[in-house]
Scaffold this motif. Structure first.
Motif: not given
Lengths: 512, 74
Positions: A106-109, A120-137
């Motif tokens: 959103x900063x960029x858009x 473009x802003x429609x592609x920006x999503x803030x999924x719940x827990x993205x930081x946690x599951x990304x680090x897990x992956x």
């Protein structure tokens, strides 16, 4: 679906019932369905990112595993890693890109002048827990790459690892090897563990609803009207904000770990009474433990053993001294880790400043340990005494409070204003002239908050000094035990901060 | 090798008794900063590289395990 809602309580009790009725083979499937349901109700739009990350990591891990499994006996690890590295980098690029988009998209858009919900802003999503599951992956993929784990064959099991509902809201950051083993096991109902789990959930509700949400009224009022307050009022707001953050985050962890314990699944602890830490480094081994452990295992240690960095440090040794070289080997990775830790919490300048502040404190104490020890000797300070320990605990608390003030107001301008106004006036009369009761908490609610914090401190202190609270409660006779349970239940129901049209505040760490 | 390594590490970390325990990492005697110091001391003294895969509790839990690691990588 919020953890602190009646829907959630209904949801978990239905789940507990089904979980122990169904055959063991179906338990992980039920957990997956429950997690999908929870995620759908909480962050349906996030499924798009979840699916892309899952596909990228699943395929990459299987390809890397395939390279290792098909390798001849004479093929060494270096060449295998060389072959699998492009696959690793490709998958990491995908998941880190999605994380970056959700954090800074959103900063960029906004900078490009694209309206939210358009183009473009429609592609920006803030999924719940993205930081946690990304680090897990990332951890899972790195473990497969370093042969510390094997690739998961079943993509649905990998999906469960990603979005297992107790840990998706605010962590703890999972490790695949341990959690996958847990999902494979047969889980039988254990009355004691189930009761312990319920007690922990209740304690989490107490921390969140009675303390954190109550204090948030005071802190929100203070930090959103900085021009109206000064001196001790703002210092008290920073102290309250630190307690609020702890109760909010550790309360959520109590609920998450309590629910998991009821399901006979042990998640990693994320807190270990951090306010009793004697040093900043120790604080971070007790606060958000899984984040610190993740950075240690997947950023710090790989950097420390990086041949390029080692060669650079050897040059420093030849040119300067062995001490400079050794310090560089820890300082450079520490700097990177703390910069990334700051960015993990937010992309604003104050979060970067926050990360660098912690990095500077820890690097200073690491580099100057010999000098600090020498100074203590010269000054004849008994570093083994109890009062010295208390002094160190106080110093660590102060370091934490300063860090809290850096990010409490969410922007650099307001952060500077907060520091200015905190020290522009010494106004101890606020304790007597009732002005503290004008920030949303009247006398009764302020008293309630202070008593609840004293209760919290008492139990934290008891646990820190070795008392096992839940085992102790379990040893009491049934009448007294139930008296304590009911006391806690009614405390949450009566003293919880609900207000008109109750809607519990989101957990603070949910947005990270 | 073992005695030489013990002398090196005891000089670097005089507050740690490396013969005290066979579970130094598990017992919390070695934290990540101390492990970094050990890696720095070993790599600079013996001119070897310690690959990340070798950074495991098993290899750092005792002075014997550390000596085996250094011998293997030398």
């Amino acid at each position: 679906m919020s953890f602190v809602s009646l829907y959630f309580i209904f949801f978990i009790f239905v789940l507990f019932g089904l979980y122990y009725i169904l055959p063991a083979k179906c338990q992980w499937i039920l957990l997956l369905l429950a997690s999908l349901f929870f995620y759908y109700l909480s962050s349906a739009a996030g499924f798009f990112y979840v699916a892309i990350s899952l596909a990228a990591v699943y395929v990459a891990a299987r390809v890397i595993q395939g390279i290792y499994d098909k390798a001849g006996k004479d093929e060494d690890m270096k060449s295998l890693k060389k072959r699998s590295r492009p696959v690793l980098i490709a998958a990491l690029t995908v998941v880190i890109f999605l994380l970056a988009v959700s954090k800074a998209g959103f900063r960029v858009t906004d900078a490009l002048g694209v309206e939210r919900g358009q183009g473009l802003a429609r592609l920006v999503i803030v999924p719940m827990g993205i930081s946690y599951y990304t680090f897990g992956l990332i951890g899972y993929l790195a473990d497969v790459f370093w042969k510390k784990d094997r690739a998961q064959k079943n993509p649905l099991k990998l999906l469960l690892f990603m979005i297992f509902f107790p840990q998706i809201v605010e962590g703890p950051i999972p490790r695949h090897k341990k959690l996958a083993e847990c999902f494979e096991k047969e889980h039988k109902f254990d009355y004691t563990q189930f009761c312990f789990g319920l007690q922990r959930i209740l304690w989490g509700f107490f921390k969140k609803l009675v303390i954190a949400d109550r204090l948030s009224v005071f802190t929100s009022q203070a930090f959103s009207n900085l021009e109206s307050y000064e001196g001790l009022v703002l210092i008290i707001a920073v102290i309250f904000s630190a307690v609020q953050l702890y109760c909010d985050f550790s309360g959520c962890m109590d609920i998450a770990l309590g629910v998991a314990q009821c399901l006979d699944i042990r998640l990693y602890e994320n807190f270990n009474h951090p306010f009793f830490s004697k040093t900043a480094a120790e604080f971070w081994r007790r606060w958000h433990i899984t984040l610190g452990a993740w950075f240690k295992d997947y950023v710090y240690m790989p950097m420390v053993t990086n041949p390029g960095l080692i060669r650079f440090c050897q040059k420093l040794k030849d040119r300067f001294s062995p001490r400079v070289a050794k310090n560089a080997l820890s300082v450079i990775p520490l700097f990177v880790v703390w910069l990334l830790t700051g960015l993990w919490h937010g992309t604003g300048i104050n979060y970067i400043l926050w990360g660098l502040y912690w990095g500077a404190v820890i690097i200073f104490s690491t580099v100057f340990t010999p000098e600090l020890k020498k100074a203590a000797q010269i000054l004849h300070v008994n570093t083994n005494s109890k009062w010295f320990d208390r002094l160190r605990i106080g110093r660590t608390l102060l370091i934490f409070l300063i860090s809290r003030a850096i990010v409490a107001t969410r922007s650099l301008d307001t952060c500077i204003l907060l520091f200015k106004r905190m020290f522009m006036k010494f106004n101890p009369w606020v304790f007597f002239d009732e002005s503290l009761y004008t920030l949303g908490l009247d006398r009764r609610n302020m008293f309630c908050a202070l008593i609840a914090m004293a209760v919290l401190w008492f139990f934290e202190y008891k646990q820190e000094t070795g008392t096992r609270i839940r085992e102790t409660v379990a040893s009491y006779n049934i009448a007294f035990r139930w008296f304590l349970y009911l006391l806690l239940i009614f405390s949450v129901l009566i003293l919880g901060w609900y207000g008109a049209g109750y809607n519990a505040n989101d957990f603070i760490y949910m947005k990270y | 090798m073992r005695d030489e390594l013990l002398e090196l590490l005891s000089n670097e970390f005089p507050e740690i008794d490396f013969e005290e325990s066979d579970t130094m990492v598990d017992d919390g005697i070695l934290d990540s900063l101390t492990i970094t110091g050990i890696i720095a001391a070993i790599t600079m003294e013996y001119g070897i590289e310690i690959p990340f895969e070798e950074i495991s509790e098993d290899n750092f839990n005792s002075i014997d395990a550390l000596a085996d690691l250094v011998e293997r990588l030398s």
